[in-house]
Design an enzyme around this catalytic site. Sequence first.
Site, PDB file in Angstrom:
ATOM      1  N   ARG A 177     -10.876 -15.904 -20.158  1.00 39.93           N
ATOM      2  CA  ARG A 177      -9.557 -16.223 -19.619  1.00 39.93           C
ATOM      3  C   ARG A 177      -8.606 -15.048 -19.840  1.00 39.93           C
ATOM      4  O   ARG A 177      -7.859 -14.648 -18.946  1.00 39.93           O
ATOM      5  CB  ARG A 177      -9.019 -17.473 -20.330  1.00 39.93           C
ATOM      6  CG  ARG A 177      -7.635 -17.920 -19.870  1.00 39.93           C
ATOM      7  CD  ARG A 177      -7.704 -18.640 -18.551  1.00 39.93           C
ATOM      8  NE  ARG A 177      -6.436 -19.096 -18.033  1.00 39.93           N
ATOM      9  CZ  ARG A 177      -6.271 -20.254 -17.423  1.00 39.93           C
ATOM     10  NH1 ARG A 177      -7.274 -21.072 -17.286  1.00 39.93           N
ATOM     11  NH2 ARG A 177      -5.086 -20.588 -16.940  1.00 39.93           N
ATOM     12  N   ARG A 212      -2.985 -22.258 -12.007  1.00 44.36           N
ATOM     13  CA  ARG A 212      -3.470 -21.821 -13.319  1.00 44.36           C
ATOM     14  C   ARG A 212      -2.254 -21.558 -14.218  1.00 44.36           C
ATOM     15  O   ARG A 212      -1.236 -21.048 -13.742  1.00 44.36           O
ATOM     16  CB  ARG A 212      -4.267 -20.532 -13.192  1.00 44.36           C
ATOM     17  CG  ARG A 212      -5.475 -20.624 -12.289  1.00 44.36           C
ATOM     18  CD  ARG A 212      -6.601 -21.380 -12.920  1.00 44.36           C
ATOM     19  NE  ARG A 212      -7.781 -21.401 -12.047  1.00 44.36           N
ATOM     20  CZ  ARG A 212      -8.876 -22.083 -12.353  1.00 44.36           C
ATOM     21  NH1 ARG A 212      -8.937 -22.779 -13.470  1.00 44.36           N
ATOM     22  NH2 ARG A 212      -9.913 -22.086 -11.525  1.00 44.36           N
ATOM     23  N   ILE A 213      -2.413 -21.837 -15.500  1.00 42.09           N
ATOM     24  CA  ILE A 213      -1.342 -21.561 -16.445  1.00 42.09           C
ATOM     25  C   ILE A 213      -1.434 -20.102 -16.872  1.00 42.09           C
ATOM     26  O   ILE A 213      -2.521 -19.622 -17.217  1.00 42.09           O
ATOM     27  CB  ILE A 213      -1.462 -22.484 -17.671  1.00 42.09           C
ATOM     28  CG1 ILE A 213      -1.249 -23.926 -17.224  1.00 42.09           C
ATOM     29  CG2 ILE A 213      -0.453 -22.085 -18.747  1.00 42.09           C
ATOM     30  CD1 ILE A 213      -1.588 -24.953 -18.290  1.00 42.09           C
ATOM     31  N   LEU A 214      -0.327 -19.388 -16.802  1.00 39.42           N
ATOM     32  CA  LEU A 214      -0.315 -17.971 -17.171  1.00 39.42           C
ATOM     33  C   LEU A 214       0.335 -17.821 -18.547  1.00 39.42           C
ATOM     34  O   LEU A 214       1.403 -18.376 -18.812  1.00 39.42           O
ATOM     35  CB  LEU A 214       0.453 -17.165 -16.123  1.00 39.42           C
ATOM     36  CG  LEU A 214      -0.228 -17.123 -14.745  1.00 39.42           C
ATOM     37  CD1 LEU A 214       0.675 -16.463 -13.720  1.00 39.42           C
ATOM     38  CD2 LEU A 214      -1.573 -16.398 -14.823  1.00 39.42           C
ATOM     39  N   ASN A 233       8.400 -19.887 -10.398  1.00 39.85           N
ATOM     40  CA  ASN A 233       7.410 -20.893 -10.006  1.00 39.85           C
ATOM     41  C   ASN A 233       8.094 -21.978  -9.192  1.00 39.85           C
ATOM     42  O   ASN A 233       9.232 -22.350  -9.458  1.00 39.85           O
ATOM     43  CB  ASN A 233       6.767 -21.509 -11.252  1.00 39.85           C
ATOM     44  CG  ASN A 233       5.726 -22.585 -10.908  1.00 39.85           C
ATOM     45  OD1 ASN A 233       4.828 -22.350 -10.113  1.00 39.85           O
ATOM     46  ND2 ASN A 233       5.889 -23.770 -11.489  1.00 39.85           N
ATOM     47  N   HIS A 274       7.863 -25.833  -8.478  1.00 41.74           N
ATOM     48  CA  HIS A 274       7.261 -27.037  -9.082  1.00 41.74           C
ATOM     49  C   HIS A 274       7.640 -28.261  -8.253  1.00 41.74           C
ATOM     50  O   HIS A 274       8.839 -28.463  -7.992  1.00 41.74           O
ATOM     51  CB  HIS A 274       7.777 -27.190 -10.523  1.00 41.74           C
ATOM     52  CG  HIS A 274       7.227 -28.365 -11.254  1.00 41.74           C
ATOM     53  ND1 HIS A 274       5.916 -28.460 -11.625  1.00 41.74           N
ATOM     54  CD2 HIS A 274       7.832 -29.507 -11.668  1.00 41.74           C
ATOM     55  CE1 HIS A 274       5.724 -29.610 -12.249  1.00 41.74           C
ATOM     56  NE2 HIS A 274       6.871 -30.262 -12.294  1.00 41.74           N
ATOM     57  N   ASP A 287       5.768 -25.372 -16.917  1.00 39.41           N
ATOM     58  CA  ASP A 287       6.781 -26.107 -16.136  1.00 39.41           C
ATOM     59  C   ASP A 287       8.084 -26.239 -16.917  1.00 39.41           C
ATOM     60  O   ASP A 287       8.692 -27.307 -16.982  1.00 39.41           O
ATOM     61  CB  ASP A 287       6.248 -27.498 -15.756  1.00 39.41           C
ATOM     62  CG  ASP A 287       5.053 -27.384 -14.846  1.00 39.41           C
ATOM     63  OD1 ASP A 287       4.212 -28.284 -14.859  1.00 39.41           O
ATOM     64  OD2 ASP A 287       4.946 -26.354 -14.150  1.00 39.41           O
TER      65      ASP A 287
HETATM   66  C1  GRF Z   1       3.228 -27.035  -3.645  1.00 31.82           C
HETATM   67  O1  GRF Z   1       3.759 -28.335  -3.518  1.00 31.82           O
HETATM   68  C2  GRF Z   1       3.543 -26.495  -5.012  1.00 31.82           C
HETATM   69  O2  GRF Z   1       4.805 -26.891  -5.506  1.00 31.82           O
HETATM   70  C3  GRF Z   1       2.464 -27.137  -5.827  1.00 31.82           C
HETATM   71  O3  GRF Z   1       1.299 -27.049  -5.026  1.00 31.82           O
HETATM   72  C4  GRF Z   1       1.712 -27.080  -3.666  1.00 31.82           C
HETATM   73  C5  GRF Z   1       1.138 -25.864  -2.997  1.00 31.82           C
HETATM   74  O4  GRF Z   1       1.270 -26.010  -1.634  1.00 31.82           O
HETATM   75  N1  GRF Z   1       2.298 -26.469  -7.086  1.00 31.82           N
HETATM   76  P1  GRF Z   1       1.017 -24.727  -0.678  1.00 31.82           P
HETATM   77  O5  GRF Z   1      -0.266 -24.068  -1.173  1.00 31.82           O
HETATM   78  O6  GRF Z   1       2.224 -23.828  -0.835  1.00 31.82           O
HETATM   79  O7  GRF Z   1       0.896 -25.316   0.698  1.00 31.82           O
END
Ligand code: GRF
Length: 218
Positions: free
Chosen positions: A72, A98-100, A114, A116, A168
């Site tokens: 990882r 993935r968590i960075l 990010n 969310h 998040d």
């Molecule tokens: C988005 O809703 C994002 O917030 C979440 O996964 C989805 C990705 O959608 N983490 P896309 O690949 O941008 O269509």
Amino acid sequence: YSIAVLISGSGSNLQALFDAQDAGDLGGAEVNLVVSDRADAYGLQRALKRGVAAAHVPLPAAPAGAARRAARAAWEERLAAVVATFQPDLVVLAGFMRILSPIFLQHFPDRVINQHPALLPADGGETVLTSSGLRIPALRGAHVVPDALRLGLNITGCTVHRVTPRVDDGPILAQTEVPILPTDDESSLHERIKIAERQLIVQVVRELATSGSLAGQG
Ligand code: GRF
């Protein structure tokens, strides 16, 4: 103002950035690199169609324990090296699953954001106050759209935040509330959230590109 976008899936948020860039609505910013941990991420095709650099950096399978932790860490370093090649002013995680850790984040201090697909509290706590004065659970992790449905909420949303080592969490740059309808299932709700996400990510990137600095943003 150069942007690298990390994706794992269809890349509809990425496409919104491409479309805004083409419409001259991204504050002069340009998406110059798309990277995914998944070879089948349709977002990579979206980049290739436009002649934008697209890289697949797979996370190697490894037996649990020290070998997996080492794999990882090496993957995060490789990801950082690929992204750093393009010297981005901003790294956007748009559906990157993935968590960075600081292994990656240390290379791009204060310039990773990010998207969310839920509301998050400014204080990193466990609940969020909605604009109508309702206090709802702060949803984190990779399943927040079905979680909102399962909890029987009538409101959720999306949040663009700066990425910190806590998942998040991090300073909020913008967020939008999205209603949940009684007839919603996961896909109808996620589609409605994505409509809000596309507008939100463009707005935040445009503002960061035009304000010229990330420091002190939110
Ligand atoms: C988005 O809703 C994002 O917030 C979440 O996964 C989805 C990705 O959608 N983490 P896309 O690949 O941008 O269509």
